[in-house]
Design a protein around this motif. Structure first.
Motif, PDB file in Angstrom:
ATOM      1  N   VAL A  53     -10.043  -0.531   1.160  1.00 57.13           N
ATOM      2  CA  VAL A  53      -9.836   0.725   0.656  1.00 57.13           C
ATOM      3  C   VAL A  53      -9.161   0.738  -0.866  1.00 57.13           C
ATOM      4  O   VAL A  53      -8.202  -0.149  -0.978  1.00 57.13           O
ATOM      5  CB  VAL A  53      -8.715   1.262   1.719  1.00 57.13           C
ATOM      6  N   ASP A  54      -9.904   1.313  -1.477  1.00 60.17           N
ATOM      7  CA  ASP A  54      -9.309   1.295  -3.196  1.00 60.17           C
ATOM      8  C   ASP A  54      -8.389   2.557  -3.106  1.00 60.17           C
ATOM      9  O   ASP A  54      -8.203   3.343  -2.181  1.00 60.17           O
ATOM     10  CB  ASP A  54     -10.502   1.828  -4.095  1.00 60.17           C
ATOM     11  N   GLY A  55      -7.429   2.264  -4.086  1.00 58.17           N
ATOM     12  CA  GLY A  55      -6.221   3.093  -4.395  1.00 58.17           C
ATOM     13  C   GLY A  55      -5.044   3.042  -3.170  1.00 58.17           C
ATOM     14  O   GLY A  55      -4.534   4.206  -2.963  1.00 58.17           O
ATOM     15  N   ASP A  65     -11.684   6.112  16.382  1.00 52.52           N
ATOM     16  CA  ASP A  65     -11.802   6.228  17.669  1.00 52.52           C
ATOM     17  C   ASP A  65     -12.321   5.037  18.476  1.00 52.52           C
ATOM     18  O   ASP A  65     -12.365   4.800  19.882  1.00 52.52           O
ATOM     19  CB  ASP A  65     -12.607   7.381  18.361  1.00 52.52           C
ATOM     20  N   ALA A  66     -13.368   4.205  17.591  1.00 55.30           N
ATOM     21  CA  ALA A  66     -13.587   2.892  18.103  1.00 55.30           C
ATOM     22  C   ALA A  66     -12.856   1.852  18.141  1.00 55.30           C
ATOM     23  O   ALA A  66     -13.065   0.681  18.738  1.00 55.30           O
ATOM     24  CB  ALA A  66     -15.021   2.612  17.372  1.00 55.30           C
ATOM     25  N   PHE A  67     -11.540   1.876  17.361  1.00 52.86           N
ATOM     26  CA  PHE A  67     -10.614   0.671  17.332  1.00 52.86           C
ATOM     27  C   PHE A  67      -9.334   1.242  17.251  1.00 52.86           C
ATOM     28  O   PHE A  67      -8.980   2.232  16.991  1.00 52.86           O
ATOM     29  CB  PHE A  67     -10.877  -0.267  16.037  1.00 52.86           C
ATOM     30  N   ARG A  68      -8.298   0.335  17.626  1.00 55.19           N
ATOM     31  CA  ARG A  68      -7.000   0.836  17.650  1.00 55.19           C
ATOM     32  C   ARG A  68      -6.457   0.925  16.245  1.00 55.19           C
ATOM     33  O   ARG A  68      -6.885   0.151  15.058  1.00 55.19           O
ATOM     34  CB  ARG A  68      -6.194  -0.264  18.374  1.00 55.19           C
ATOM     35  N   THR A  69      -5.263   1.564  15.850  1.00 56.57           N
ATOM     36  CA  THR A  69      -4.571   1.572  14.640  1.00 56.57           C
ATOM     37  C   THR A  69      -4.326   0.245  14.221  1.00 56.57           C
ATOM     38  O   THR A  69      -3.794  -0.726  14.886  1.00 56.57           O
ATOM     39  CB  THR A  69      -3.218   2.379  14.825  1.00 56.57           C
ATOM     40  N   THR A  70      -4.871  -0.083  12.901  1.00 57.30           N
ATOM     41  CA  THR A  70      -4.838  -1.577  12.419  1.00 57.30           C
ATOM     42  C   THR A  70      -4.204  -1.329  11.111  1.00 57.30           C
ATOM     43  O   THR A  70      -4.255  -0.195  10.483  1.00 57.30           O
ATOM     44  CB  THR A  70      -6.125  -2.055  12.133  1.00 57.30           C
ATOM     45  N   HIS A  71      -3.367  -2.417  10.547  1.00 57.45           N
ATOM     46  CA  HIS A  71      -2.813  -2.357   9.312  1.00 57.45           C
ATOM     47  C   HIS A  71      -3.621  -2.942   8.246  1.00 57.45           C
ATOM     48  O   HIS A  71      -4.346  -3.698   8.539  1.00 57.45           O
ATOM     49  CB  HIS A  71      -1.445  -3.212   9.599  1.00 57.45           C
ATOM     50  N   LEU A  72      -3.413  -2.236   7.156  1.00 58.47           N
ATOM     51  CA  LEU A  72      -4.045  -2.668   5.863  1.00 58.47           C
ATOM     52  C   LEU A  72      -3.115  -3.411   5.076  1.00 58.47           C
ATOM     53  O   LEU A  72      -1.906  -3.009   4.845  1.00 58.47           O
ATOM     54  CB  LEU A  72      -4.295  -1.323   5.078  1.00 58.47           C
ATOM     55  N   THR A  73      -3.322  -4.685   4.520  1.00 58.67           N
ATOM     56  CA  THR A  73      -2.616  -5.300   3.348  1.00 58.67           C
ATOM     57  C   THR A  73      -3.018  -5.413   2.140  1.00 58.67           C
ATOM     58  O   THR A  73      -4.242  -5.312   1.912  1.00 58.67           O
ATOM     59  CB  THR A  73      -2.521  -6.813   4.174  1.00 58.67           C
ATOM     60  N   PRO A  74      -2.265  -5.277   1.227  1.00 56.87           N
ATOM     61  CA  PRO A  74      -2.738  -5.414  -0.187  1.00 56.87           C
ATOM     62  C   PRO A  74      -3.547  -6.705  -0.529  1.00 56.87           C
ATOM     63  O   PRO A  74      -3.120  -7.742  -0.038  1.00 56.87           O
ATOM     64  CB  PRO A  74      -1.357  -5.248  -0.957  1.00 56.87           C
ATOM     65  N   VAL A  75      -4.561  -6.609  -1.311  1.00 51.90           N
ATOM     66  CA  VAL A  75      -4.941  -7.849  -1.892  1.00 51.90           C
ATOM     67  C   VAL A  75      -4.663  -8.267  -3.070  1.00 51.90           C
ATOM     68  O   VAL A  75      -4.589  -7.626  -3.974  1.00 51.90           O
ATOM     69  CB  VAL A  75      -6.857  -7.457  -1.722  1.00 51.90           C
ATOM     70  N   GLY A  77      -4.518  -9.732  -6.526  1.00 51.21           N
ATOM     71  CA  GLY A  77      -5.462  -9.870  -7.639  1.00 51.21           C
ATOM     72  C   GLY A  77      -6.355  -8.894  -7.652  1.00 51.21           C
ATOM     73  O   GLY A  77      -7.214  -8.831  -8.639  1.00 51.21           O
ATOM     74  N   ALA A  78      -6.368  -7.901  -6.900  1.00 56.17           N
ATOM     75  CA  ALA A  78      -7.382  -6.842  -6.946  1.00 56.17           C
ATOM     76  C   ALA A  78      -6.352  -5.504  -7.006  1.00 56.17           C
ATOM     77  O   ALA A  78      -5.369  -5.387  -6.453  1.00 56.17           O
ATOM     78  CB  ALA A  78      -7.991  -6.745  -5.479  1.00 56.17           C
ATOM     79  N   ASN A  79      -6.812  -4.854  -8.039  1.00 55.86           N
ATOM     80  CA  ASN A  79      -5.825  -3.746  -8.557  1.00 55.86           C
ATOM     81  C   ASN A  79      -5.890  -2.539  -7.505  1.00 55.86           C
ATOM     82  O   ASN A  79      -7.101  -1.939  -7.064  1.00 55.86           O
ATOM     83  CB  ASN A  79      -6.509  -2.855  -9.711  1.00 55.86           C
ATOM     84  N   GLU A  80      -4.757  -2.268  -6.953  1.00 57.15           N
ATOM     85  CA  GLU A  80      -4.578  -1.081  -5.741  1.00 57.15           C
ATOM     86  C   GLU A  80      -5.774  -1.216  -4.643  1.00 57.15           C
ATOM     87  O   GLU A  80      -6.189  -0.106  -4.363  1.00 57.15           O
ATOM     88  CB  GLU A  80      -4.918   0.045  -6.583  1.00 57.15           C
ATOM     89  N   THR A  81      -6.024  -2.532  -4.121  1.00 61.38           N
ATOM     90  CA  THR A  81      -6.926  -2.565  -3.283  1.00 61.38           C
ATOM     91  C   THR A  81      -6.368  -3.164  -1.792  1.00 61.38           C
ATOM     92  O   THR A  81      -5.488  -3.972  -1.914  1.00 61.38           O
ATOM     93  CB  THR A  81      -8.118  -3.224  -3.460  1.00 61.38           C
ATOM     94  N   SER A  82      -6.497  -2.524  -0.621  1.00 62.62           N
ATOM     95  CA  SER A  82      -6.057  -3.109   0.482  1.00 62.62           C
ATOM     96  C   SER A  82      -7.011  -3.452   1.510  1.00 62.62           C
ATOM     97  O   SER A  82      -8.155  -2.798   1.561  1.00 62.62           O
ATOM     98  CB  SER A  82      -5.021  -2.228   1.178  1.00 62.62           C
ATOM     99  N   ARG A  83      -6.915  -4.202   2.521  1.00 68.43           N
ATOM    100  CA  ARG A  83      -7.940  -4.698   3.257  1.00 68.43           C
ATOM    101  C   ARG A  83      -7.418  -4.898   4.933  1.00 68.43           C
ATOM    102  O   ARG A  83      -6.036  -5.396   4.928  1.00 68.43           O
ATOM    103  CB  ARG A  83      -8.704  -5.898   3.068  1.00 68.43           C
ATOM    104  N   GLY A  84      -8.058  -4.636   5.875  1.00 67.37           N
ATOM    105  CA  GLY A  84      -7.857  -4.780   7.220  1.00 67.37           C
ATOM    106  C   GLY A  84      -8.832  -5.249   7.837  1.00 67.37           C
ATOM    107  O   GLY A  84     -10.053  -4.928   7.603  1.00 67.37           O
ATOM    108  N   THR A  85      -8.776  -5.779   9.003  1.00 69.43           N
ATOM    109  CA  THR A  85     -10.006  -6.239  10.003  1.00 69.43           C
ATOM    110  C   THR A  85      -9.611  -5.668  11.418  1.00 69.43           C
ATOM    111  O   THR A  85      -8.499  -5.801  12.051  1.00 69.43           O
ATOM    112  CB  THR A  85      -9.853  -7.622  10.226  1.00 69.43           C
TER     113      THR A  85
END
Length: 164
Positions: A53-55, A65-75, A77-85
């Motif tokens: 996710v940017d921003g 609806d296909a997966f449970r609520t998951t946390h996004l963590t900041p990446v 070295g990347a400006n304002e980007t977060s990622r989750g699995t």
């Protein structure tokens, strides 16, 4: 000559888009989710998917609806980007699913962000029956009988050759 013109036109188009993209976001709020990317975009039940996710500089959560609520963590070295699995639920129905992201009190939904496909039944070679059919048993029994008869004949013939 034609290839050179096409290459020059493509380069000009990329340059225009490259210059226009930063100006489109220059005046906006930097703490607002702006882009949701799910990889892979087609996934089987039980598989893991990475969502970027940017921003979203402080992280947040993502739901579907296909997966449970998951946390996004900041990446880093990347400006304002977060990622989750996320792991796709085993009972998710095949079809397209939306992803909703919550970052810094802001919410963004990407419709049809990914597609779930049915599970793969590997190792059965396309067969849907369980166990051997009567035809399989008849063929197998015939092959065993032929092998026993052939082996018996071979053994009897070798036995008679030794007596001579």
């Amino acid at each position: 000559m034609r290839n050179t013109r096409a290459l020059a036109a493509a380069g000009a188009a990329v340059a225009v888009l490259g210059l226009a993209a930063p100006t489109a976001t220059a005046g906006g709020d930097h703490n607002q989710p702006s882009n949701i990317v799910a990889l892979p975009s087609v996934i089987a039940r039980g598989g893991q998917m990475t969502v970027t996710v940017d921003g979203c500089p402080q992280g947040g959560t993502m739901t579907s609806d296909a997966f449970r609520t998951t946390h996004l963590t900041p990446v880093r070295g990347a400006n304002e980007t977060s990622r989750g699995t996320a792991t796709i639920k085993e009972d998710a129905r095949p079809g397209s699913y939306d992803i909703t992201v919550n970052c810094s009190g802001r919410r963004l939904t990407r419709p049809a962000a990914f597609t779930v496909i049915g599970g793969v039944r590997g190792g059965i070679g396309g067969s849907s029956s369980s166990g051997a059919t009567p035809t399989d048993i008849a063929i197998g029994g015939g092959l065993v009988a032929a092998a026993v008869a052939g082996g018996g004949l071979f053994w009897m013939r070798r036995r008679s050759e030794r007596r001579i």
